[in-house]
Design a protein around this motif. Structure first.
Motif, PDB file in Angstrom:
ATOM      1  N   TYR A 154     -52.487  66.040   2.504  1.00 14.35           N
ATOM      2  CA  TYR A 154     -52.468  64.637   2.117  1.00 14.35           C
ATOM      3  C   TYR A 154     -52.555  64.527   0.601  1.00 14.35           C
ATOM      4  O   TYR A 154     -53.187  65.349  -0.061  1.00 14.35           O
ATOM      5  N   PHE A 182     -49.903  60.988   3.994  1.00 14.70           N
ATOM      6  CA  PHE A 182     -49.592  62.229   4.700  1.00 14.70           C
ATOM      7  C   PHE A 182     -48.379  62.899   4.082  1.00 14.70           C
ATOM      8  O   PHE A 182     -47.338  62.265   3.860  1.00 14.70           O
ATOM      9  N   LEU A 229     -55.338  66.979  -0.677  1.00 14.53           N
ATOM     10  CA  LEU A 229     -56.312  67.348   0.348  1.00 14.53           C
ATOM     11  C   LEU A 229     -55.643  68.102   1.476  1.00 14.53           C
ATOM     12  O   LEU A 229     -54.550  67.738   1.922  1.00 14.53           O
ATOM     13  N   TYR A 267     -60.236  66.215  12.549  1.00 13.86           N
ATOM     14  CA  TYR A 267     -59.789  66.757  11.265  1.00 13.86           C
ATOM     15  C   TYR A 267     -60.987  67.125  10.408  1.00 13.86           C
ATOM     16  O   TYR A 267     -61.914  66.348  10.261  1.00 13.86           O
ATOM     17  N   GLY A 302     -60.838  69.646   3.343  1.00 16.48           N
ATOM     18  CA  GLY A 302     -61.404  70.382   2.231  1.00 16.48           C
ATOM     19  C   GLY A 302     -61.783  69.412   1.123  1.00 16.48           C
ATOM     20  O   GLY A 302     -61.599  68.193   1.262  1.00 16.48           O
ATOM     21  N   ASP A 329     -52.972  55.554  19.196  1.00 17.47           N
ATOM     22  CA  ASP A 329     -53.912  55.754  20.298  1.00 17.47           C
ATOM     23  C   ASP A 329     -55.175  56.500  19.882  1.00 17.47           C
ATOM     24  O   ASP A 329     -55.930  56.988  20.721  1.00 17.47           O
ATOM     25  N   TYR A 330     -55.391  56.604  18.570  1.00 17.30           N
ATOM     26  CA  TYR A 330     -56.590  57.287  18.087  1.00 17.30           C
ATOM     27  C   TYR A 330     -56.968  56.645  16.766  1.00 17.30           C
ATOM     28  O   TYR A 330     -56.121  56.515  15.867  1.00 17.30           O
ATOM     29  N   TYR A 332     -63.503  57.539   8.371  1.00 15.30           N
ATOM     30  CA  TYR A 332     -63.912  58.621   7.494  1.00 15.30           C
ATOM     31  C   TYR A 332     -64.788  58.089   6.367  1.00 15.30           C
ATOM     32  O   TYR A 332     -64.629  56.951   5.915  1.00 15.30           O
ATOM     33  N   GLN A 389     -66.134  59.139   2.478  1.00 12.11           N
ATOM     34  CA  GLN A 389     -65.833  60.040   1.367  1.00 12.11           C
ATOM     35  C   GLN A 389     -66.773  59.776   0.199  1.00 12.11           C
ATOM     36  O   GLN A 389     -66.890  58.654  -0.281  1.00 12.11           O
ATOM     37  N   GLY A 418     -63.897  65.775   0.010  1.00 11.02           N
ATOM     38  CA  GLY A 418     -62.871  65.280   0.903  1.00 11.02           C
ATOM     39  C   GLY A 418     -63.473  64.332   1.933  1.00 11.02           C
ATOM     40  O   GLY A 418     -64.691  64.296   2.117  1.00 11.02           O
ATOM     41  N   PRO A 419     -62.645  63.533   2.603  1.00 17.17           N
ATOM     42  CA  PRO A 419     -63.153  62.627   3.648  1.00 17.17           C
ATOM     43  C   PRO A 419     -63.789  63.417   4.786  1.00 17.17           C
ATOM     44  O   PRO A 419     -63.322  64.499   5.135  1.00 17.17           O
ATOM     45  N   LEU A 446     -65.145  63.055   8.847  1.00 17.08           N
ATOM     46  CA  LEU A 446     -65.070  62.215  10.039  1.00 17.08           C
ATOM     47  C   LEU A 446     -66.447  61.679  10.411  1.00 17.08           C
ATOM     48  O   LEU A 446     -67.407  62.430  10.547  1.00 17.08           O
ATOM     49  N   ALA A 475     -64.915  58.117  15.936  1.00 14.45           N
ATOM     50  CA  ALA A 475     -63.543  57.782  16.325  1.00 14.45           C
ATOM     51  C   ALA A 475     -63.544  57.127  17.694  1.00 14.45           C
ATOM     52  O   ALA A 475     -64.467  57.332  18.494  1.00 14.45           O
ATOM     53  N   PHE A 501     -62.837  54.946   4.964  1.00 14.23           N
ATOM     54  CA  PHE A 501     -61.431  54.778   5.323  1.00 14.23           C
ATOM     55  C   PHE A 501     -61.288  54.671   6.834  1.00 14.23           C
ATOM     56  O   PHE A 501     -61.845  55.491   7.572  1.00 14.23           O
ATOM     57  N   SER A 526     -53.587  57.193  14.444  1.00 15.48           N
ATOM     58  CA  SER A 526     -52.500  58.128  14.722  1.00 15.48           C
ATOM     59  C   SER A 526     -52.028  57.892  16.153  1.00 15.48           C
ATOM     60  O   SER A 526     -52.664  57.166  16.919  1.00 15.48           O
ATOM     61  N   GLN A 558     -50.463  65.085  14.612  1.00 14.38           N
ATOM     62  CA  GLN A 558     -51.528  65.354  13.650  1.00 14.38           C
ATOM     63  C   GLN A 558     -51.216  64.668  12.332  1.00 14.38           C
ATOM     64  O   GLN A 558     -51.188  65.302  11.293  1.00 14.38           O
ATOM     65  N   LYS A 559     -50.961  63.378  12.382  1.00 15.41           N
ATOM     66  CA  LYS A 559     -50.603  62.623  11.191  1.00 15.41           C
ATOM     67  C   LYS A 559     -51.396  61.335  11.216  1.00 15.41           C
ATOM     68  O   LYS A 559     -51.214  60.504  12.112  1.00 15.41           O
ATOM     69  N   LEU A 560     -52.287  61.193  10.251  1.00 14.32           N
ATOM     70  CA  LEU A 560     -53.110  60.006  10.173  1.00 14.32           C
ATOM     71  C   LEU A 560     -52.512  59.020   9.176  1.00 14.32           C
ATOM     72  O   LEU A 560     -52.086  59.406   8.088  1.00 14.32           O
ATOM     73  N   PHE A 588     -53.741  56.015   6.952  1.00 17.14           N
ATOM     74  CA  PHE A 588     -55.023  55.546   6.460  1.00 17.14           C
ATOM     75  C   PHE A 588     -54.956  54.127   5.929  1.00 17.14           C
ATOM     76  O   PHE A 588     -53.927  53.687   5.401  1.00 17.14           O
ATOM     77  N   GLN A 591     -56.578  51.407   3.059  1.00 14.90           N
ATOM     78  CA  GLN A 591     -56.701  51.596   1.618  1.00 14.90           C
ATOM     79  C   GLN A 591     -58.113  51.956   1.170  1.00 14.90           C
ATOM     80  O   GLN A 591     -58.316  52.322   0.010  1.00 14.90           O
TER      81      GLN A 591
END
Lengths: 115, 112
Positions: free
Chosen positions: A35, A45, A90, A104, A107, B31-32, B36, B38, B43-44, B46, B49, B89, B93, B98-100, B102, B104
């Motif tokens: 990201y 992404f 990231l 997820y 890092g 559906d998910y 997060y 930060q 990094g963010p 979790l 969820a 945040f 997804s 495996q693509k979120l 986000f 702002q």
């Protein structure tokens, strides 16, 4: 259990150069995603790799590329750097299982500054 | 269709109060829905969820409320503490990808 490791933490590059960032996922995680985080665009992404194959790709130009090795470690490369590429990059890893709680783990990122 | 809109951009809450952050999405295939947290230089991470088959999920002081018909979900932080000061945040997804996507982000400050 070690977390997601990204190297280097900070990087300064000149416009037109290229850069390679590295990510070591959590042991046993086979999916690695990248990201880009900027104040203006937020978290966007870039791409996801699973078992050395790119499984998803975001809306970034072809200058952004990546790869994953057989040990799940991943690298991303940005060629012909532009000032707008300055960002926090990231990396996140998961087991890659579908239909579950993806969980997820990110890092701490690589802060890239293009001058 | 892929956007997730988050509000407010910044929020100041007194210690012990309730912090509420809202998100709205357009794509009904999502559906998910994770949240997060930060901290600067990190990094963010979790927090919590939820999936659209439940309307609420609680973990400690953190609760997600989900309204499928309105396509909205929110994070409630009860008994907010100065250590909760961070940027939050929401994300979404779909279909196991495996693509979120986000929101702002919301910069939350808890005053002692």
């Amino acid at each position: 259990k070690a977390g997601v490791t990204q190297t280097p933490r900070y990087l300064i590059k000149t416009r037109g150069q290229q850069v390679t960032l590295s990510c070591s996922p959590i042991s046993g995680h086979r999916s690695v995603s990248w990201y880009q985080q900027t104040p203006g665009q937020g978290l966007q992404f870039l791409f996801e790799y699973f078992s050395e194959t790119q499984r998803n790709k975001g809306n970034f130009p072809g200058r952004f590329s990546g790869r994953q090795f057989s040990n799940s470690r991943s690298e991303m490369n940005v060629s012909t750097l532009e000032l707008g590429d300055s960002a926090l990059y990231l990396c996140a890893s998961t087991t890659g299982m579908t239909g579950g709680n993806y969980g997820y783990t990110f890092g701490s990122g690589t802060r890239l500054t293009v001058v | 269709q892929q956007q997730v809109k988050q509000s407010p951009q910044s929020l100041i809450v007194q210690k012990g109060g309730i912090s509420i952050i809202n998100c709205a999405y357009e794509n009904t295939a999502f559906d998910y829905f994770p949240w997060y947290q930060q901290f600067p230089g990190k990094g963010p991470a979790l927090l919590i969820a939820i999936r659209p088959d439940v309307s609420e999920k609680k973990e400690g002081r953190f609760t997600i409320s989900f309204n499928k018909s309105a396509k909205q979900f929110s994070l409630h932080i009860m008994d907010s503490q100065p250590g909760d000061s961070a940027t939050y945040f929401c994300a979404a997804s779909r279909g196991g990808a495996q693509k979120l996507v986000f929101g702002q982000g919301t910069r939350l400050t808890i005053n002692p």
